[in-house]
Design a protein around this motif. Structure first.
Motif, PDB file in Angstrom:
ATOM      1  N   ALA A   1       0.827  -1.205   0.000  1.00  0.00           N
ATOM      2  CA  ALA A   1       0.000   0.000   0.000  1.00  0.00           C
ATOM      3  C   ALA A   1       0.863   1.257   0.000  1.00  0.00           C
ATOM      4  CB  ALA A   1      -0.932  -0.008   1.211  1.00  0.00           C
ATOM      5  N   ALA A   2       1.961   1.211   0.740  1.00  0.00           N
ATOM      6  CA  ALA A   2       2.862   2.365   0.789  1.00  0.00           C
ATOM      7  C   ALA A   2       3.484   2.620  -0.575  1.00  0.00           C
ATOM      8  CB  ALA A   2       3.942   2.142   1.840  1.00  0.00           C
ATOM      9  N   MET A   3       3.879   1.560  -1.260  1.00  0.00           N
ATOM     10  CA  MET A   3       4.443   1.729  -2.600  1.00  0.00           C
ATOM     11  C   MET A   3       3.429   2.359  -3.545  1.00  0.00           C
ATOM     12  SD  MET A   3       6.700   1.512  -5.015  1.00  0.00           S
ATOM     13  CE  MET A   3       8.055   0.327  -4.989  1.00  0.00           C
ATOM     14  N   GLU A   4       2.205   1.857  -3.545  1.00  0.00           N
ATOM     15  CA  GLU A   4       1.190   2.400  -4.451  1.00  0.00           C
ATOM     16  C   GLU A   4       0.943   3.882  -4.157  1.00  0.00           C
ATOM     17  OE1 GLU A   4       0.233   0.889  -7.034  1.00  0.00           O
ATOM     18  OE2 GLU A   4       1.049  -1.086  -6.521  1.00  0.00           O
ATOM     19  N   ALA A   5       0.918   4.247  -2.885  1.00  0.00           N
ATOM     20  CA  ALA A   5       0.703   5.651  -2.534  1.00  0.00           C
ATOM     21  C   ALA A   5       1.893   6.508  -2.960  1.00  0.00           C
ATOM     22  CB  ALA A   5       0.467   5.779  -1.028  1.00  0.00           C
ATOM     23  N   SER A   6       3.114   5.991  -2.793  1.00  0.00           N
ATOM     24  CA  SER A   6       4.298   6.744  -3.221  1.00  0.00           C
ATOM     25  C   SER A   6       4.313   6.923  -4.728  1.00  0.00           C
ATOM     26  CB  SER A   6       5.577   6.032  -2.756  1.00  0.00           C
ATOM     27  OG  SER A   6       5.774   6.184  -1.367  1.00  0.00           O
ATOM     28  N   LEU A   7       3.959   5.885  -5.461  1.00  0.00           N
ATOM     29  CA  LEU A   7       3.929   5.998  -6.924  1.00  0.00           C
ATOM     30  C   LEU A   7       2.928   7.072  -7.367  1.00  0.00           C
ATOM     31  CD1 LEU A   7       4.125   2.249  -8.036  1.00  0.00           C
ATOM     32  CD2 LEU A   7       5.983   3.936  -7.982  1.00  0.00           C
ATOM     33  N   ARG A   8       1.793   7.138  -6.683  1.00  0.00           N
ATOM     34  CA  ARG A   8       0.812   8.171  -7.030  1.00  0.00           C
ATOM     35  C   ARG A   8       1.374   9.567  -6.755  1.00  0.00           C
ATOM     36  NH1 ARG A   8      -2.773   4.453  -4.633  1.00  0.00           N
ATOM     37  NH2 ARG A   8      -2.791   5.634  -2.670  1.00  0.00           N
ATOM     38  N   ARG A   9       1.969   9.735  -5.593  1.00  0.00           N
ATOM     39  CA  ARG A   9       2.505  11.054  -5.258  1.00  0.00           C
ATOM     40  C   ARG A   9       3.663  11.432  -6.174  1.00  0.00           C
ATOM     41  NH1 ARG A   9       1.093   9.276   0.077  1.00  0.00           N
ATOM     42  NH2 ARG A   9       3.126   8.284   0.388  1.00  0.00           N
ATOM     43  N   LEU A  10       4.507  10.470  -6.500  1.00  0.00           N
ATOM     44  CA  LEU A  10       5.669  10.733  -7.348  1.00  0.00           C
ATOM     45  C   LEU A  10       5.328  10.761  -8.832  1.00  0.00           C
ATOM     46  CD1 LEU A  10       8.164   8.457  -5.398  1.00  0.00           C
ATOM     47  CD2 LEU A  10       8.318  10.958  -5.586  1.00  0.00           C
ATOM     48  N   ARG A  11       4.105  10.373  -9.165  1.00  0.00           N
ATOM     49  CA  ARG A  11       3.626  10.396 -10.549  1.00  0.00           C
ATOM     50  C   ARG A  11       4.530   9.579 -11.471  1.00  0.00           C
ATOM     51  NH1 ARG A  11       0.587  16.264 -11.090  1.00  0.00           N
ATOM     52  NH2 ARG A  11       0.109  16.467  -8.862  1.00  0.00           N
ATOM     53  N   THR A  12       4.763   8.357 -11.054  1.00  0.00           N
ATOM     54  CA  THR A  12       5.622   7.458 -11.801  1.00  0.00           C
ATOM     55  C   THR A  12       5.096   6.040 -11.663  1.00  0.00           C
ATOM     56  OG1 THR A  12       7.926   6.742 -12.116  1.00  0.00           O
ATOM     57  CG2 THR A  12       7.194   7.068  -9.848  1.00  0.00           C
ATOM     58  N   ASP A  13       5.680   5.128 -12.434  1.00  0.00           N
ATOM     59  CA  ASP A  13       5.259   3.728 -12.350  1.00  0.00           C
ATOM     60  C   ASP A  13       6.290   2.845 -11.662  1.00  0.00           C
ATOM     61  OD1 ASP A  13       7.227   3.797 -14.279  1.00  0.00           O
ATOM     62  OD2 ASP A  13       6.090   2.695 -15.789  1.00  0.00           O
ATOM     63  N   ARG A  14       7.411   3.448 -11.239  1.00  0.00           N
ATOM     64  CA  ARG A  14       8.438   2.659 -10.545  1.00  0.00           C
ATOM     65  C   ARG A  14       9.392   3.590  -9.824  1.00  0.00           C
ATOM     66  NH1 ARG A  14       9.786   5.332 -15.303  1.00  0.00           N
ATOM     67  NH2 ARG A  14      12.032   5.233 -15.670  1.00  0.00           N
ATOM     68  N   VAL A  15      10.086   3.038  -8.812  1.00  0.00           N
ATOM     69  CA  VAL A  15      11.176   3.756  -8.168  1.00  0.00           C
ATOM     70  C   VAL A  15      12.454   2.950  -8.379  1.00  0.00           C
ATOM     71  CG1 VAL A  15       9.698   4.882  -6.474  1.00  0.00           C
ATOM     72  CG2 VAL A  15      10.760   2.693  -5.913  1.00  0.00           C
ATOM     73  N   ASP A  16      13.571   3.649  -8.382  1.00  0.00           N
ATOM     74  CA  ASP A  16      14.836   2.970  -8.658  1.00  0.00           C
ATOM     75  C   ASP A  16      15.365   2.216  -7.445  1.00  0.00           C
ATOM     76  OD1 ASP A  16      15.623   3.958 -11.521  1.00  0.00           O
ATOM     77  OD2 ASP A  16      14.847   5.706 -10.463  1.00  0.00           O
ATOM     78  N   VAL A  17      15.167   2.773  -6.260  1.00  0.00           N
ATOM     79  CA  VAL A  17      15.524   2.061  -5.021  1.00  0.00           C
ATOM     80  C   VAL A  17      14.384   2.269  -4.029  1.00  0.00           C
ATOM     81  CG1 VAL A  17      17.238   1.682  -3.222  1.00  0.00           C
ATOM     82  CG2 VAL A  17      17.973   2.608  -5.428  1.00  0.00           C
ATOM     83  N   TYR A  18      13.872   1.164  -3.495  1.00  0.00           N
ATOM     84  CA  TYR A  18      12.789   1.219  -2.507  1.00  0.00           C
ATOM     85  C   TYR A  18      13.318   0.662  -1.195  1.00  0.00           C
ATOM     86  CZ  TYR A  18       7.940   1.281  -0.902  1.00  0.00           C
ATOM     87  OH  TYR A  18       6.763   1.554  -0.236  1.00  0.00           O
ATOM     88  N   TRP A  19      13.146   1.439  -0.136  1.00  0.00           N
ATOM     89  CA  TRP A  19      13.793   1.144   1.137  1.00  0.00           C
ATOM     90  C   TRP A  19      12.807   0.743   2.230  1.00  0.00           C
ATOM     91  CZ3 TRP A  19      19.124   1.831   1.247  1.00  0.00           C
ATOM     92  CH2 TRP A  19      19.680   2.624   0.237  1.00  0.00           C
ATOM     93  N   ALA A  20      13.229  -0.208   3.059  1.00  0.00           N
ATOM     94  CA  ALA A  20      12.641  -0.422   4.372  1.00  0.00           C
ATOM     95  C   ALA A  20      13.275   0.626   5.288  1.00  0.00           C
ATOM     96  CB  ALA A  20      12.948  -1.825   4.870  1.00  0.00           C
ATOM     97  N   HIS A  21      12.494   1.623   5.686  1.00  0.00           N
ATOM     98  CA  HIS A  21      13.046   2.820   6.308  1.00  0.00           C
ATOM     99  C   HIS A  21      13.629   2.564   7.698  1.00  0.00           C
ATOM    100  CE1 HIS A  21      12.381   7.493   6.556  1.00  0.00           C
ATOM    101  NE2 HIS A  21      13.586   7.140   6.952  1.00  0.00           N
ATOM    102  N   ILE A  22      12.901   1.808   8.516  1.00  0.00           N
ATOM    103  CA  ILE A  22      13.373   1.433   9.847  1.00  0.00           C
ATOM    104  C   ILE A  22      12.994  -0.029  10.082  1.00  0.00           C
ATOM    105  CG2 ILE A  22      13.260   3.760  10.820  1.00  0.00           C
ATOM    106  CD1 ILE A  22      10.589   3.000  12.121  1.00  0.00           C
ATOM    107  N   GLU A  23      13.616  -0.631  11.070  1.00  0.00           N
ATOM    108  CA  GLU A  23      13.309  -2.028  11.361  1.00  0.00           C
ATOM    109  C   GLU A  23      11.883  -2.200  11.877  1.00  0.00           C
ATOM    110  OE1 GLU A  23      15.904  -4.153  13.903  1.00  0.00           O
ATOM    111  OE2 GLU A  23      17.731  -3.616  12.819  1.00  0.00           O
ATOM    112  N   ASP A  24      11.333  -3.363  11.588  1.00  0.00           N
ATOM    113  CA  ASP A  24      10.048  -3.782  12.150  1.00  0.00           C
ATOM    114  C   ASP A  24      10.258  -5.207  12.657  1.00  0.00           C
ATOM    115  OD1 ASP A  24       7.524  -4.649  12.768  1.00  0.00           O
ATOM    116  OD2 ASP A  24       6.696  -4.439  10.743  1.00  0.00           O
ATOM    117  N   ARG A  25      10.474  -5.351  13.947  1.00  0.00           N
ATOM    118  CA  ARG A  25      10.755  -6.666  14.499  1.00  0.00           C
ATOM    119  C   ARG A  25       9.481  -7.394  14.923  1.00  0.00           C
ATOM    120  NH1 ARG A  25      16.727  -6.501  17.417  1.00  0.00           N
ATOM    121  NH2 ARG A  25      17.745  -5.350  15.726  1.00  0.00           N
ATOM    122  N   ALA A  26       8.333  -6.752  14.723  1.00  0.00           N
ATOM    123  CA  ALA A  26       7.064  -7.410  15.030  1.00  0.00           C
ATOM    124  C   ALA A  26       6.540  -8.219  13.851  1.00  0.00           C
ATOM    125  CB  ALA A  26       6.022  -6.377  15.455  1.00  0.00           C
ATOM    126  N   THR A  27       6.972  -7.889  12.658  1.00  0.00           N
ATOM    127  CA  THR A  27       6.549  -8.597  11.448  1.00  0.00           C
ATOM    128  C   THR A  27       7.621  -9.611  11.063  1.00  0.00           C
ATOM    129  OG1 THR A  27       5.339  -6.660  10.642  1.00  0.00           O
ATOM    130  CG2 THR A  27       5.950  -8.326   9.003  1.00  0.00           C
TER     131      THR A  27
END
Length: 309
Positions: free
Chosen positions: A101-127
């Protein structure tokens, strides 16, 4: 080719859209190509929600028709899930559902169909890490992320994730983004920004052996190398800082460069991608001027071991 990433945290907020467009124009006109943003920049400012940087970049990309001329880097995982939260206490995390969902929202805001590097911004040790690996791998398989990376992760977590990705036949993390500059904080002293992870010798050894690409932020310590109104942060207060600053200024004088430019040149000479924010055109000119700063072997040796100076 030397790559320097333009940090875009204030775009659309403290740097308004017109000024942001001017900075982006100057950056690409001078040969800059890498833009670094996130789906939460800058949620911590009153009145902001975290959409602003991506939205501003997206409007600029569309208006200039330059999507194929830039390397676009954005992140997910650290956006507050509770509207109005100015902390990371409600960070969205890295579940499969959230990452997509985050990727789809970023693509809409960035007005593109892909990003060159997509990052896990911080750790999530619960998932479960397997779920995270599969989520990023799926986006890579679909061409929505041309590469995936881990930001602010412990080295052992990155290595475990890469092993899982290989075993599961999906794209592994190839990029790391961590805090790093020429000055080094006192060992064992917590950084005031709790989510930041500092580069250490283990990280440098790991990326060299594994062939990962290291991106670094807080590269210029928020102006502390050159601005009297921006003192060196207290967690850098130790004798090593005094020696390193002295050598940095000596080398800058020898090269007719600014200390900021020498820091950037020192990082890029190691194959590191420094992320440098700019809020004025003069700052863009200074950071890109670092591409012309060439350190000889003796200068690099002195910078890396000030005792030799």
């Amino acid at each position: 080719m030397t790559r320097i990433a333009l940090g875009t945290i204030p775009f659309g907020t403290t740097v308004d859209e017109a000024a942001s467009f001017a900075i982006l124009d100057r950056f690409v006109e001078a040969g800059g190509t890498v833009l670094d943003t996130s789906n939460n920049y800058p949620f911590w400012i009153d009145g902001a929600i975290g959409d602003e940087s991506e939205t501003t970049i997206g409007r600029w990309l569309e208006s200039r028709g330059l999507r194929d001329h830039v390397v676009l880097s954005t992140k997910c995982g650290a956006r507050p899930a509770v509207p109005g939260d100015r902390t990371l206490g409600s960070a969205e995390g890295l579940s499969g559902e959230v990452v997509r969902a985050a990727m789809e929202a970023s693509l809409r805001r960035l007005r593109t169909d892909r990003v060159d590097v997509y990052w896990a911004h911080i750790e999530d040790r619960a998932t479960p890490l397997e779920e995270q690996v599969d989520a990023f791998g799926a986006l890579a398989a679909e061409g929505k992320a041309l590469a995936v990376g881990a930001s602010n992760h412990a080295t052992w977590r990155v290595e475990r994730a890469r092993g899982l990705a290989r075993a599961r036949g999906v794209t592994p993390y190839t990029d790391l983004q961590l805090r790093h500059s020429y000055l080094r904080p006192r060992p064992g002293v917590p950084l005031p920004e709790s989510a930041h992870v500092q580069v250490g010798e283990e990280v440098l050894d790991y990326v060299a052996v594994e062939g990962l690409r290291l991106w670094t932020y807080t590269t210029l310590l928020a102006g502390a190398y050159t601005r009297a109104d921006r003192p060196i942060p207290p967690h850098y207060d130790h004798p090593g800082t005094t020696r390193r600053l002295a050598v940095l200024r000596e080398v800058a004088g020898e090269l007719g460069a600014t200390p900021n430019q020498v820091v950037i040149a020192w990082l890029t000479a190691q194959g590191i991608v420094p992320i440098v924010g700019a809020s004025t055109l003069a700052q863009v000119d200074e950071l890109l001027g670092a591409r012309d700063v060439k350190l000889d072997d003796g200068q690099r040796a002195r910078l890396e071991d000030p005792a030799l100076a």
